[in-house]
Enzyme design. Sequence first.
Site, PDB file in Angstrom:
ATOM      1  N   LYS A 139       0.829  -1.198   0.000  1.00 19.50           N
ATOM      2  CA  LYS A 139       0.000   0.000   0.000  1.00 19.50           C
ATOM      3  C   LYS A 139       0.867   1.253   0.000  1.00 19.50           C
ATOM      4  O   LYS A 139       0.556   2.238  -0.697  1.00 19.50           O
ATOM      5  CB  LYS A 139      -0.921   0.003   1.214  1.00 19.50           C
ATOM      6  CG  LYS A 139      -1.768   1.266   1.335  1.00 19.50           C
ATOM      7  CD  LYS A 139      -2.734   1.205   2.501  1.00 19.50           C
ATOM      8  CE  LYS A 139      -3.566   2.483   2.591  1.00 19.50           C
ATOM      9  NZ  LYS A 139      -4.587   2.416   3.664  1.00 19.50           N
ATOM     10  N   HIS A 291      -7.337 -33.605 -32.217  1.00 15.69           N
ATOM     11  CA  HIS A 291      -8.279 -32.557 -31.832  1.00 15.69           C
ATOM     12  C   HIS A 291      -9.139 -32.991 -30.647  1.00 15.69           C
ATOM     13  O   HIS A 291     -10.353 -32.815 -30.633  1.00 15.69           O
ATOM     14  CB  HIS A 291      -9.148 -32.155 -33.019  1.00 15.69           C
ATOM     15  CG  HIS A 291      -8.378 -31.551 -34.146  1.00 15.69           C
ATOM     16  ND1 HIS A 291      -7.643 -30.394 -34.011  1.00 15.69           N
ATOM     17  CD2 HIS A 291      -8.195 -31.959 -35.427  1.00 15.69           C
ATOM     18  CE1 HIS A 291      -7.043 -30.100 -35.169  1.00 15.69           C
ATOM     19  NE2 HIS A 291      -7.354 -31.034 -36.036  1.00 15.69           N
TER      20      HIS A 291
END
Length: 539
Positions: A139, A291
Amino acid sequence: MTTVAIRRALLSVSDKSGIVDLARALAGMGVELVSTGGTASAIRDAGLPVKDISELTGFPEMMDGRVKTLHPVVHGGLLAVRDNAEHVVAMEAHGIGPIDLLVVNLYPFEQTVARGGTREEIIENIDIGGPAMVRSSAKNHDFVTILTDPADYPELLEQMERDGGTAHAFRIRMAGKAYARTAAYDAAIASWFAMADAWSNPLGPDALKATPFPDTLPMAFARKDVLRYGENPHQQAAVYVPRGPSTPGIPQARQVQGKALSYNNYADADAALELIAEFRDAEPTVAILKHANPCAVATSGNLAEAYRNAFDSDRASPFGGIVALNRAIDGPTAEAITGIMTEVVLAPGAGEDALAIFARKPNLRLLLLDSLPDPRRPGLQLKQVAGGMLVQSRDGGSITATDLKVVTKRAPTERELTDCLYAWTVVRHVKSNAIVYARDGATAGIGMGQVNRRDSARTAAIRAREAAEEAGWPEPRTVGSVMASEAFLPFPDALSAAIEAGATAVIQPGGALGDDKVIAAADEAGLAMVFTGMRHFRH
């Protein structure tokens, strides 16, 4: 903001990789070192001056180390805005000195869960003071530098040596990384509390089955790699791995050779792994996929024969495909696999002769795993949709011969029953609508992804006929085979395709409104049919 000099550093780490070298470099630049517990001992043992945190706070570490940094002197030193007059007055009034650098990595919560620690050990490895300090420092990044990863130590020292402190851009980047770490850490903890039934819940495996989905679904993933592109070149992609415990899979496999895995490689290889895991305790088995769909699967006395049997059932589709094996690969099998262009090969090991053969194909990606995963393991599957996320439990449903219900006049023979269970094992991994013909431990034809089941049955039969023509067989392998359908047959049309292909038995879930008509058609043709009572849609 300008460069901020570092005069005092607080070091408190669980992962002590590089911490002594960092402390030595900082001390050499005149930085005052403050530390806690084992970190302070490691620094002191290296002959470096270091203050214990208790010297700053005036309180000893207590409660088995649970309370040591939760103190105004620590958080005031991290949170104070240096150019705020009121903050400066407060610091002077209460004897709070600024802390310019915080180096923290958190208690190994994720690792403790992953290694199967007891509930008490897991709870004790929930860090409280560390995340609090990290958040305070991040912070106040205008004035404080926060490091949570040993990989960032060299860049810190480079900046300090070159510029006499850290740049604002660096502090911002480290603050963002710090918040990402605490967010992932909290998510891992929340996940453990919410879904510990999948991770050896001490209350028992059935503890959370009544409510398997928490109100909030916390997730923590770490980026493993950025991929070249996604499903298509205009898409971006990356691969992430869980920060908490997980089943090892393709991201954890050892890649022995070949180009880096692409997005599609990961997806296809994962489908191959899930399928071959079904056979982890079976005789030598080879699965070929393309696939994310199975092209062929075969089981035999050895891997080379299994590969040949699988390949012969569909010689067109395997080109550029994925080959998965349930045994360590030997030389003859490697020779057979490298006979055509193959994208990825994965197996639980490979012999030296196989490695040498694969090395002749440098573009082939060879993935080795320590073991195959449990196909019935618990867990959740997620699918993103516009505006939300779909979550479901893994498809761990299974059946045995005793679960089958014979619905035709003729019961299947012992061979047909074995083939039915084999086909059923494969069909659950085929995209819906799915049809699999199988005979004698090998698939004969696979049809997938059609908008009606009849077309899937026909497609599978066509592939079987083409394979027979190419191999010079007198008839396709579907003659005398069984047909598996992963969902019920709503009409007799798919059954008619199976009869025409030469199948003699059918396995399907049952439960359609048209069951009677389908059963009657099977009886008329002399087929045996069994119901599983369970479907396996795969979208």
